[in-house]
Design an enzyme around this catalytic site. Structure first.
Site, PDB file in Angstrom:
ATOM      1  N   GLN A  67       1.650  -9.248  -8.444  1.00 48.91           N
ATOM      2  CA  GLN A  67       2.899  -9.880  -8.583  1.00 48.91           C
ATOM      3  C   GLN A  67       2.225 -10.668  -8.742  1.00 48.91           C
ATOM      4  O   GLN A  67       3.013 -12.002  -9.378  1.00 48.91           O
ATOM      5  CB  GLN A  67       3.255 -10.368  -6.926  1.00 48.91           C
ATOM      6  CG  GLN A  67       3.852  -8.395  -6.661  1.00 48.91           C
ATOM      7  CD  GLN A  67       4.299  -8.582  -5.117  1.00 48.91           C
ATOM      8  OE1 GLN A  67       3.790  -8.721  -4.614  1.00 48.91           O
ATOM      9  NE2 GLN A  67       5.615  -8.533  -5.056  1.00 48.91           N
ATOM     10  N   VAL A 112       2.936 -14.227  -2.490  1.00 51.69           N
ATOM     11  CA  VAL A 112       3.227 -12.994  -3.188  1.00 51.69           C
ATOM     12  C   VAL A 112       2.463 -11.670  -2.280  1.00 51.69           C
ATOM     13  O   VAL A 112       1.030 -12.461  -1.954  1.00 51.69           O
ATOM     14  CB  VAL A 112       3.072 -12.565  -4.450  1.00 51.69           C
ATOM     15  CG1 VAL A 112       3.858 -13.278  -4.971  1.00 51.69           C
ATOM     16  CG2 VAL A 112       1.765 -13.296  -4.647  1.00 51.69           C
ATOM     17  N   SER A 113       2.368 -10.384  -1.865  1.00 50.99           N
ATOM     18  CA  SER A 113       1.764  -9.368  -1.724  1.00 50.99           C
ATOM     19  C   SER A 113       0.254  -9.221  -1.932  1.00 50.99           C
ATOM     20  O   SER A 113      -0.450  -9.114  -1.535  1.00 50.99           O
ATOM     21  CB  SER A 113       2.427  -8.633  -0.264  1.00 50.99           C
ATOM     22  OG  SER A 113       2.908  -7.950  -1.475  1.00 50.99           O
ATOM     23  N   THR A 114       0.652  -9.027  -3.059  1.00 49.81           N
ATOM     24  CA  THR A 114      -0.411  -7.717  -4.247  1.00 49.81           C
ATOM     25  C   THR A 114      -0.877  -8.786  -5.264  1.00 49.81           C
ATOM     26  O   THR A 114      -0.518 -10.481  -5.915  1.00 49.81           O
ATOM     27  CB  THR A 114       0.101  -6.813  -4.803  1.00 49.81           C
ATOM     28  OG1 THR A 114       1.268  -6.949  -5.733  1.00 49.81           O
ATOM     29  CG2 THR A 114       0.817  -5.620  -3.838  1.00 49.81           C
TER      30      THR A 114
END
Length: 467
Positions: free
Chosen positions: A19, A14-16
């Protein structure tokens, strides 16, 4: 005899952090486990990168997985979606072809329903990675355009840590009264002739803080203090209150020279404001080859004739003469004395007391800082009592806090001086009195405020004044 079941590695990303909180990792790992169970594959290990962008491959779990694959024993890598591996077309193809397939590991994506064990699956990898790259570029473009729009509207974009002198609240820069005083003093000290090193030492002594030379230089070069916001090499009118005037900022910029070390390197070496030790440091140029003059061994000498870095040399065959430091200083000083009449000095010097201090730099801000110093002193005592700090460190910090408190209390108790009337004669006396009492860096600042450059051509010396 049944063939050996496939041993696969699962990868999730996941990028953040948002999330992460929304359980995207759990959803991905759950799907990976269910998919492998349905296929009868052995899921050897799950590699998870939480809070990492897919725009590059610098991710800890990904690096561990690739290291495992290189050692062997992994038949395939399974992801929920292609963009979980990477959003870069180049990185996707490199990872799959040069890392996975080269070490005997196929690649399987659940959502796109393909794997590299078939020709069709390999073809689809290239097609889908193009769209993943396109989506990444569109997201970046929308984000950048949004920031440009906000900058044009005057909103600050500089991360969660605001510049010294401001607090960041409700999406805006708000003046921090006590820090604002320090910022204004940094400009005032530098414009009075102090070097960057001297300014950092004086501010650190006054305010018991960490004013490094790099911090001072960053403040002096930051247009945010003139009420601007900077984004992508452009300055826009900001919504926040400026701390210094545009005139003072430009005067500091003239003394500092080129806007960045890279720009300075494109032109010629300049005397660093950290070490401006001579009257004409950074102001003397060679009229023949275009290089600057440096002060070495008692003389101003053309850089092209010195044994220094080749990038500073403009013409290795330059034969322009050197000038004794005292002789050239006296020549320029003589021109200053001849031209700087009392009437001219009255025009170029700002009378003392002309600008009143802003409200946020008044007694209320000083009282607030005194309360903060009392709290810091109390915390020091607590840290010493619990053994968190050695006695010597506590004494050092307490002495700095006490010195700052005494200075602020004296500033509060002292009545504001009434500005004396100043005519041309008193302006001239004040200028030359400051000259006589000043150190080398102070004299250089006075000279640089009036002299743009001094060009040497053999015996001839040309002085170019700031208009």
């Amino acid at each position: 005899m049944d063939p050996r079941p496939m041993t696969v590695a699962g990868y999730a990303r996941v990028s953040t952090e948002n999330q992460l909180e929304n359980y995207s990792i759990e959803e991905q790992t759950g799907r990976l486990r269910a998919f492998c169970a349905a296929k009868g594959w052995t899921l050897g290990e799950l590699y998870v990168d939480g809070g990492y962008s897919g725009g590059n491959t610098d991710r800890p779990a990904l690096r561990r997985m690739l290291s495992h694959i290189r050692r062997g024993g992994v038949d395939a890598v399974v992801v929920c979606k292609l963009d979980r591996l990477s959003r870069s077309q180049k990185d996707t193809l490199t990872l799959i072809e040069d890392e996975l397939l080269a070490h005997g590991a196929d690649f399987v994506s659940i959502s796109e329903n393909f794997d590299t064990s078939t020709p069709f699956g390999r073809a689809m990898i290239g097609i889908l990675s193009v769209f993943a790259q396109l989506e990444k570029d569109q997201i970046t473009e929308r984000f950048t355009m949004g920031r440009i729009g906000r900058s044009r509207a005057g909103y600050y974009h500089g991360g969660s840590r605001p510049p010294t002198g401001y607090d960041y609240r409700d999406g805006l820069l708000q003046v921090n009264p006590y820090q604002a005083i320090q910022v204004r003093e940094a400009f005032a000290l530098f414009l009075s002739g102090k070097s960057v090193n001297a300014v950092s030492r004086e501010l650190s002594a006054r305010y018991a803080g960490s004013w490094t030379p790099a911090k001072v230089l960053g403040v002096l070069k930051n247009t945010v203090y003139t009420g601007k916001v900077h984004f992508r090499r452009q300055d826009y009118d900001g919504l926040h209150q400026p701390l210094v005037s545009q005139e003072d900022f430009q005067a500091a910029a003239r003394l500092l020279g080129p806007g960045s070390p890279r720009e300075a390197a494109k032109t010629a070496p300049q005397r660093s404001p950290f070490r401006a030790g001579y009257f004409l440091s950074g102001l003397v140029w060679c009229a023949r080859c275009g290089a600057r003059y440096s002060a070495v061994h008692g003389c101003y000498r053309c850089y092209s004739r010195s044994k220094c870095s080749p990038k500073f040399v403009r013409d290795p065959d330059c034969k322009n003469r050197s000038w004794p430091i005292g002789q050239l200083d006296a020549l320029v000083l003589g021109e200053l004395e001849r031209l700087l009449t009392p009437e001219l000095l009255a025009d170029v010097l700002r009378p003392e007391g002309e600008a009143a201090a802003p409200d946020w730099a008044g007694p209320a801000a000083l009282e607030k800082r005194l309360d903060e110093l009392d709290l810091q002193t109390g915390r020091l005592i607590q840290l010493y009592q619990v053994g968190s700090l050695p006695r010597e460190e506590v004494e050092r910090r307490a002495a700095a806090l006490r010195a700052e408190r005494n200075r602020l209390r004296a500033q509060l108790d002292a009545p504001p001086p009434a500005p004396p009337p100043e005519g041309p004669d008193s302006a001239a006396r004040r200028f030359w009195a400051g000259w006589a009492a000043g150190e080398a860096d102070s004299r250089r600042a006075l000279a640089a405020s009036l002299v743009e450059r001094v060009e040497v051509d053999g015996e001839a010396v040309s002085i170019y004044w700031r208009v």
